[in-house]
Design an enzyme around this catalytic site. Structure first.
Site, short mmCIF file in Angstrom:
data_model
loop_
_atom_site.label_atom_id
_atom_site.label_comp_id
_atom_site.label_asym_id
_atom_site.label_seq_id
_atom_site.Cartn_x
_atom_site.Cartn_y
_atom_site.Cartn_z
N SER A 137 88.85 -4.01 -93.56
CA SER A 137 88.22 -2.94 -94.35
C SER A 137 89.11 -1.71 -94.50
CB SER A 137 86.88 -2.54 -93.72
OG SER A 137 85.96 -3.61 -93.81
N GLU B 110 92.25 8.41 -76.92
CA GLU B 110 92.48 7.07 -77.45
C GLU B 110 92.83 6.06 -76.36
OE1 GLU B 110 92.64 6.17 -81.08
OE2 GLU B 110 91.43 7.99 -81.24
N HIS C 247 99.68 5.78 -82.43
CA HIS C 247 99.54 5.83 -80.98
C HIS C 247 100.93 5.75 -80.35
CE1 HIS C 247 95.32 3.90 -81.45
NE2 HIS C 247 95.18 5.17 -81.16
N CYS D 188 98.34 -3.66 -78.18
CA CYS D 188 97.01 -3.17 -78.57
C CYS D 188 95.90 -4.02 -77.99
CB CYS D 188 96.87 -3.17 -80.10
SG CYS D 188 97.76 -1.85 -80.95
#
EC number: 3.5.3.23
Length: 444
Positions: free
Chosen positions: A19, A174, A250, A368
């Protein structure tokens, strides 16, 4: 006590879709509206987990979030049956439905920040779920993330769980994607390294101009306090705001660390020489920095291949292995540099690549997908054993995915009430397989 660094990877959820929700993440934006393959995605993740287990590493599994998130859609004014909520949100705000259907919790580097017992004042492993307030679709994760972590690391004698930081831009957090740890041996006192993108209260720190800085200095400092870390062994550094504006959302997209080694790009940090000096001073003798020059690997190549979104792991024979996305092998400049690095014997001994295309197209590489948790022998025994990868769990979860997951999802499918039922059935069975209890709202 002997300790290991375990990797807990996130299972890709049944609603995995493209998305394009993550502003500042170029891969996410570039693949928006493409058809996804959740079954392939979850199996690619499982293959990576099993491979690490087979190499002798302790490998765990973290359950995904419940999606679509009907409870959040109801909070936002949609009402009626679950099917009506899906239909209304798809009709009036398809972006909201997409956000509430994201499988982004697969990237468990953002799930939490973890400090091992050898670093903390009370001698427990500390967990703080990340609030992820910079992106709405991730800001709705932390409560269930906390539930899953508590069900995975349940023994209060060994594990301490905190709430996420306040949901405010001042404390944007985060998780482990902006945190790493250096040590001589995993069970010894280590240096915890927090990287921030901006300061909420102090304007002397520059900020990026194009893309948002997702981690604040204030959030990192709060976590260090909450976990009871020693000032002497805690280092804070600012990520280079210019590289954030080039898609490095990040720190784990531009740097990775393990034991005594920091592997980073030449442009990773603001005042990089000072950062290296601070880390060396805190670590002591033997700290090793592998700094990749721009003329060897451009920033664009680093971001496109996710060179630094890799896993640095230490094998039982003491050799350091770097686990890379397949994209690195396919880029001749990056692959040439990596092979040169191994030949030079500068701290990385072996290369291993994985095909993680489904995750990569949404902007997430090997690093990740995993949350690092250092555990001594007693703590390993205290972990929920049903969450640890082995041959049986690998087989069970593959069969589970075959039973419950679709092999194609487009945006329009997110409004299908059947997808919600399929997702809940999958998660309900998963909590039984992994002995998690009732961690999801629909189970209460």
């Amino acid at each position: 006590m002997k300790a290991v660094e375990a990797n807990f990877d996130g299972l890709v959820g049944p609603t995995h879709n493209y998305s394009g929700l993550s502003v500042g993440n170029i891969a996410s934006k570039n693949n928006k509206a493409g058809a996804s393959n959740p079954k392939q995605a979850v199996k690619q993740g499982l293959e990576k987990m099993k491979a690490l287990h087979d190499m002798g590493f302790v490998q765990g599994v973290l359950a995904p979030q419940e999606r679509p998130d009907i409870a959040t859609l109801r909070r936002l004014g949609f009402s009626g049956s679950d099917a009506n909520v899906l239909q209304q949100s798809h009709q009036y705000s398809p972006q909201l439905l997409a956000a509430c259907s994201s499988a982004s919790s697969m990237w468990t580097a953002n799930a939490a920040t973890v400090s091992p017992s050898s670093d903390t004042a009370d001698g427990k492993v500390h967990f703080t779920p990340a609030n992820l307030i910079n992106k709405f679709h991730r800001s709705i994760e932390d409560e269930v993330t906390g539930n899953i972590l508590k069900a995975t690391f349940a023994d209060e004698k060994h594990f301490s769980h905190h709430e996420a930081l306040p949901h405010s831009d001042y404390f944007g957090d985060e998780g482990a994607a902006n945190h790493t740890r250096f040590c001589n041996e995993y069970g010894e006192q280590g240096v915890e390294f927090f990287v921030f993108g901006k300061s909420a209260f102090n304007d002397r720190y520059p900020a990026p101009k194009k893309y948002p800085a997702r981690q604040t200095l204030e959030a990192s400092e709060a976590i260090a306090r909450t976990h009871g870390l020693r000032d002497k062994f805690t280092v804070f550094a600012q990520q280079n705001p210019d590289v954030i504006d080039q898609g490095v959302f990040h720190n784990d997209v531009i740097a990775v660390g393990n034991k005594n080694t920091l592997f980073c790009h030449q442009q990773a940090f603001l005042n990089q020489e000072q950062v290296k000096s601070d880390l060396s001073a805190s670590y002591g003798s033997g700290f090793n920095v592998i700094e990749v020059p721009t003329d060897k690997v451009s920033l664009q190549d680093a971001v496109e291949t996710y060179l630094f979104n890799s896993q640095l792991v230490t094998k039982s024979d003491g050799k350091t292995l770097i686990i890379l996305p397949q994209h690195c092998r396919e880029n001749p400049r990056v692959w040439a540099y990596l092979n040169e690095l191994v030949e030079q014997k500068r701290g990385i001994d072996e290369l291993h690549t994985f095909d993680l295309k489904q995750s990569m197209q949404n902007g997430g590489g090997p690093a990740c997908l995993r949350l690092r948790v250092v555990l001594n022998e007693a703590e390993q025994q205290a972990v929920n054993q049903q969450t640890l990868m082995n041959d049986m769990l690998f087989s069970t979860l593959n069969a589970w995915a075959d039973k419950h997951y679709r092999d194609r999802i487009e945006d329009k499918d997110l409004a299908d009430p059947q997808l919600l039922l399929e997702s809940r059935a999958a998660l309900d069975e998963l909590t039984q397989i992994m002995k998690l209890g009732s961690v999801y709202p629909f189970q209460r």
